[in-house]
Scaffold this motif. Structure first.
Motif, PDB file in Angstrom:
ATOM      1  N   ALA A  81     -23.827  61.490 -40.666  1.00 30.22           N
ATOM      2  CA  ALA A  81     -25.126  62.071 -40.996  1.00 30.22           C
ATOM      3  C   ALA A  81     -25.999  61.054 -41.711  1.00 30.22           C
ATOM      4  CB  ALA A  81     -24.945  63.312 -41.866  1.00 30.22           C
ATOM      5  N   ALA A  82     -27.295  61.249 -41.585  1.00 32.26           N
ATOM      6  CA  ALA A  82     -28.275  60.426 -42.288  1.00 32.26           C
ATOM      7  C   ALA A  82     -29.396  61.340 -42.756  1.00 32.26           C
ATOM      8  CB  ALA A  82     -28.831  59.328 -41.383  1.00 32.26           C
ATOM      9  N   SER A  83     -30.131  60.895 -43.776  1.00 29.99           N
ATOM     10  CA  SER A  83     -31.198  61.736 -44.317  1.00 29.99           C
ATOM     11  C   SER A  83     -32.386  60.876 -44.734  1.00 29.99           C
ATOM     12  CB  SER A  83     -30.693  62.544 -45.516  1.00 29.99           C
ATOM     13  OG  SER A  83     -30.388  61.696 -46.613  1.00 29.99           O
ATOM     14  N   ARG A  84     -33.532  61.551 -44.891  1.00 31.50           N
ATOM     15  CA  ARG A  84     -34.763  60.861 -45.254  1.00 31.50           C
ATOM     16  C   ARG A  84     -35.660  61.799 -46.043  1.00 31.50           C
ATOM     17  NH1 ARG A  84     -37.427  56.215 -46.450  1.00 31.50           N
ATOM     18  NH2 ARG A  84     -39.516  56.085 -45.525  1.00 31.50           N
ATOM     19  N   PHE A  85     -36.362  61.250 -47.051  1.00 37.63           N
ATOM     20  CA  PHE A  85     -37.330  62.002 -47.851  1.00 37.63           C
ATOM     21  C   PHE A  85     -38.682  61.311 -47.770  1.00 37.63           C
ATOM     22  CE2 PHE A  85     -39.570  62.301 -51.978  1.00 37.63           C
ATOM     23  CZ  PHE A  85     -39.756  63.674 -52.062  1.00 37.63           C
ATOM     24  N   LEU A  86     -39.727  62.085 -47.521  1.00 33.47           N
ATOM     25  CA  LEU A  86     -41.087  61.566 -47.501  1.00 33.47           C
ATOM     26  C   LEU A  86     -41.973  62.467 -48.333  1.00 33.47           C
ATOM     27  CD1 LEU A  86     -41.589  60.620 -43.727  1.00 33.47           C
ATOM     28  CD2 LEU A  86     -41.171  59.067 -45.641  1.00 33.47           C
ATOM     29  N   LYS A  87     -42.900  61.838 -49.052  1.00 34.46           N
ATOM     30  CA  LYS A  87     -43.771  62.581 -49.976  1.00 34.46           C
ATOM     31  C   LYS A  87     -45.206  62.100 -49.822  1.00 34.46           C
ATOM     32  CE  LYS A  87     -44.383  62.872 -55.039  1.00 34.46           C
ATOM     33  NZ  LYS A  87     -43.708  62.627 -56.336  1.00 34.46           N
ATOM     34  N   LEU A  88     -46.139  63.041 -49.818  1.00 34.45           N
ATOM     35  CA  LEU A  88     -47.556  62.715 -49.776  1.00 34.45           C
ATOM     36  C   LEU A  88     -48.208  63.135 -51.084  1.00 34.45           C
ATOM     37  CD1 LEU A  88     -50.161  61.864 -48.257  1.00 34.45           C
ATOM     38  CD2 LEU A  88     -50.322  64.247 -47.486  1.00 34.45           C
ATOM     39  N   GLY A  89     -48.894  62.192 -51.724  1.00 30.88           N
ATOM     40  CA  GLY A  89     -49.639  62.490 -52.935  1.00 30.88           C
ATOM     41  C   GLY A  89     -50.928  61.711 -52.969  1.00 30.88           C
ATOM     42  N   ALA A  90     -51.694  61.912 -54.020  1.00 28.64           N
ATOM     43  CA  ALA A  90     -52.989  61.242 -54.122  1.00 28.64           C
ATOM     44  C   ALA A  90     -52.852  59.761 -54.453  1.00 28.64           C
ATOM     45  CB  ALA A  90     -53.852  61.937 -55.174  1.00 28.64           C
ATOM     46  N   ARG A  91     -51.698  59.346 -54.951  1.00 28.66           N
ATOM     47  CA  ARG A  91     -51.433  57.937 -55.204  1.00 28.66           C
ATOM     48  C   ARG A  91     -49.944  57.703 -55.011  1.00 28.66           C
ATOM     49  NH1 ARG A  91     -52.633  60.130 -60.476  1.00 28.66           N
ATOM     50  NH2 ARG A  91     -50.794  60.058 -61.846  1.00 28.66           N
ATOM     51  N   ARG A  92     -49.483  56.473 -55.192  1.00 25.00           N
ATOM     52  CA  ARG A  92     -48.119  56.109 -54.838  1.00 25.00           C
ATOM     53  C   ARG A  92     -47.096  56.601 -55.850  1.00 25.00           C
ATOM     54  NH1 ARG A  92     -43.902  55.892 -53.431  1.00 25.00           N
ATOM     55  NH2 ARG A  92     -42.677  54.292 -52.395  1.00 25.00           N
ATOM     56  N   TYR A  93     -47.401  56.484 -57.150  1.00 24.69           N
ATOM     57  CA  TYR A  93     -46.422  56.830 -58.178  1.00 24.69           C
ATOM     58  C   TYR A  93     -46.992  57.855 -59.158  1.00 24.69           C
ATOM     59  CZ  TYR A  93     -43.794  52.768 -56.572  1.00 24.69           C
ATOM     60  OH  TYR A  93     -43.094  51.875 -55.807  1.00 24.69           O
TER      61      TYR A  93
ATOM     62  N   ALA B  53     -35.268  60.723 -56.027  1.00 23.01           N
ATOM     63  CA  ALA B  53     -34.981  60.408 -57.428  1.00 23.01           C
ATOM     64  C   ALA B  53     -35.830  59.258 -57.935  1.00 23.01           C
ATOM     65  CB  ALA B  53     -33.496  60.078 -57.588  1.00 23.01           C
ATOM     66  N   ARG B  54     -36.120  58.312 -57.059  1.00 24.55           N
ATOM     67  CA  ARG B  54     -36.937  57.148 -57.459  1.00 24.55           C
ATOM     68  C   ARG B  54     -38.418  57.504 -57.612  1.00 24.55           C
ATOM     69  NH1 ARG B  54     -33.391  54.768 -53.499  1.00 24.55           N
ATOM     70  NH2 ARG B  54     -31.939  53.296 -54.467  1.00 24.55           N
ATOM     71  N   GLU B  55     -38.805  58.702 -57.187  1.00 27.16           N
ATOM     72  CA  GLU B  55     -40.210  59.098 -57.255  1.00 27.16           C
ATOM     73  C   GLU B  55     -40.444  60.218 -58.262  1.00 27.16           C
ATOM     74  OE1 GLU B  55     -42.578  59.277 -53.806  1.00 27.16           O
ATOM     75  OE2 GLU B  55     -41.210  58.086 -52.580  1.00 27.16           O
ATOM     76  N   ILE B  56     -39.423  60.559 -59.037  1.00 25.80           N
ATOM     77  CA  ILE B  56     -39.576  61.581 -60.072  1.00 25.80           C
ATOM     78  C   ILE B  56     -40.215  60.924 -61.293  1.00 25.80           C
ATOM     79  CG2 ILE B  56     -38.393  63.250 -61.548  1.00 25.80           C
ATOM     80  CD1 ILE B  56     -38.087  64.032 -58.703  1.00 25.80           C
ATOM     81  N   GLY B  57     -41.529  61.004 -61.417  1.00 26.34           N
ATOM     82  CA  GLY B  57     -42.209  60.389 -62.540  1.00 26.34           C
ATOM     83  C   GLY B  57     -41.948  58.896 -62.599  1.00 26.34           C
ATOM     84  N   GLY B  58     -41.837  58.366 -63.828  1.00 26.87           N
ATOM     85  CA  GLY B  58     -41.497  56.971 -64.041  1.00 26.87           C
ATOM     86  C   GLY B  58     -40.036  56.821 -64.416  1.00 26.87           C
ATOM     87  N   VAL B  59     -39.634  55.604 -64.728  1.00 29.76           N
ATOM     88  CA  VAL B  59     -38.230  55.334 -65.044  1.00 29.76           C
ATOM     89  C   VAL B  59     -37.779  56.134 -66.263  1.00 29.76           C
ATOM     90  CG1 VAL B  59     -36.599  53.547 -65.751  1.00 29.76           C
ATOM     91  CG2 VAL B  59     -38.280  53.061 -63.973  1.00 29.76           C
ATOM     92  N   GLN B  60     -38.646  56.279 -67.255  1.00 30.47           N
ATOM     93  CA  GLN B  60     -38.263  57.029 -68.457  1.00 30.47           C
ATOM     94  C   GLN B  60     -37.935  58.480 -68.113  1.00 30.47           C
ATOM     95  OE1 GLN B  60     -41.041  55.248 -68.042  1.00 30.47           O
ATOM     96  NE2 GLN B  60     -41.578  54.071 -69.885  1.00 30.47           N
ATOM     97  N   ILE B  61     -38.731  59.072 -67.213  1.00 34.14           N
ATOM     98  CA  ILE B  61     -38.470  60.446 -66.781  1.00 34.14           C
ATOM     99  C   ILE B  61     -37.166  60.507 -66.002  1.00 34.14           C
ATOM    100  CG2 ILE B  61     -39.300  62.340 -65.341  1.00 34.14           C
ATOM    101  CD1 ILE B  61     -40.888  61.983 -67.903  1.00 34.14           C
ATOM    102  N   GLN B  62     -36.928  59.538 -65.145  1.00 39.75           N
ATOM    103  CA  GLN B  62     -35.697  59.507 -64.353  1.00 39.75           C
ATOM    104  C   GLN B  62     -34.468  59.371 -65.249  1.00 39.75           C
ATOM    105  OE1 GLN B  62     -36.383  56.306 -61.543  1.00 39.75           O
ATOM    106  NE2 GLN B  62     -38.373  57.172 -60.983  1.00 39.75           N
ATOM    107  N   ASN B  63     -34.619  58.666 -66.357  1.00 37.46           N
ATOM    108  CA  ASN B  63     -33.503  58.494 -67.287  1.00 37.46           C
ATOM    109  C   ASN B  63     -33.184  59.781 -68.047  1.00 37.46           C
ATOM    110  OD1 ASN B  63     -33.285  55.805 -66.585  1.00 37.46           O
ATOM    111  ND2 ASN B  63     -34.407  55.049 -68.367  1.00 37.46           N
TER     112      ASN B  63
END
Length: 290
Positions: free
Chosen positions: A173-185, A92-102
């Motif tokens: 239980a525990a969980s983890r999400f990892l994402k690879l892209g051309a830049r961080r955000y 959720a913290r990596e879905i676009g910017g804060v405006q998109i998350q809102n």
């Protein structure tokens, strides 16, 4: 009635009645809708569900958590949720910017059905199901059955996705999400992974759910790897068990972001790292408690 039209109902029943009358483009947060319509495009009949407050909620039930169809990414980030939600919060913290998350909603993300939708692997790894409503009543589908192809879902034209059900794990239980892209955000994924592990009283993996996104037409669970992990110690080194054969279900493509071969190699690395991160969470919790 024909031609362009815009409806903004304030109740679910009113929205379903509109959908029963004619096919409509459903608009929720609009974060996928508007970017796809830059430049000339055909006029559309739109149903804007942004005013239906009854669909925006996060509710705990006896056997599951339920997220309403208007629940935003920010709602998930800010909610008090158990540790097995960590992967979804990370995504959720990596879905676009804060405006998109809102503005953006989890249900809208699923209905858009992009292979690179960040939330989808997390929800698959949580064994999620979706609830669909029409004037005839509700029905529920496992998320894996709802996503039927590239930008295609099992939602009928007269239905709305009204809720997402996440069953509570049977064990810690525990969980983890990892994402690879051309830049961080603000980046579309090259590959991404969500992993959820349930651990028994002896410290062994009792259940594993691992999903990879952006490497097939829809995000895919790695069923062979999940089976291979059961019974293994939930300890550092678990990631070393991941083999090329475990990724056979993936069908990555070549595009402007990466080659298919690179995606496959990246997915294997991300899966291994996600597993190592997941088993580290309980260990760190025990150290902090001590």
């Amino acid at each position: 009635m024909t031609g362009p039209v815009y409806h903004r109902p304030t109740t679910l029943q009113a929205a379903l009645e509109r959908l029963a009358e004619r096919p409509l483009v459903v608009l929720s947060g609009g974060t996928d809708h508007y970017p796809a319509r830059v430049g000339p495009h055909a006029e559309e009949a739109v149903l804007d569900i942004g005013g239906i407050s009854e669909l925006r909620f996060i509710r705990e039930e006896a056997q599951a958590f339920v997220l309403g169809g208007r629940t935003t990414w920010t709602d998930v980030v800010e909610a008090e949720l158990p540790p097995w939600f960590d992967a979804l919060k990370q995504a959720a913290r990596e879905i676009g910017g804060v405006q998109i998350q809102n503005r953006g909603t989890l249900a809208g993300n699923l209905c858009n059905a992009s292979p690179a939708a960040d939330g989808t692997p997390c929800l698959l790894a949580a064994d999620a199901a979706v609830e669909l409503h029409s004037v005839a009543g509700p029905r529920r589908l496992p998320l894996a059955d709802f996503l039927i192809g590239y930008r295609a879902t099992a939602r009928r034209p007269d239905e709305l996705l009204t809720a997402i059900h996440l069953p509570k794990p049977d064990r810690p239980a525990a969980s983890r999400f990892l994402k690879l892209g051309a830049r961080r955000y603000l980046v579309i994924s090259i590959a991404m992974v969500a992993a959820t592990l349930e651990v028994d009283d002896g410290g062994a993996v009792a259940a594993a759910r691992i999903a990879v996104g952006a490497c097939s037409a829809t995000a895919q669970r790695l069923s062979e790897l999940e089976a291979a992990l059961v019974g293994r110690p939930a300890a550092p080194g678990l990631g070393a068990l991941v083999s090329e054969a475990h990724l056979a279900e993936l069908q990555p493509i070549d595009d402007v972001r990466a080659s298919a071969a690179y995606r496959r190699r990246a997915a294997r690395t991300l899966v291994a790292r996600a597993l190592e991160d997941v088993v580290r969470v309980p260990a760190e919790a025990e150290e902090n408690a001590a």
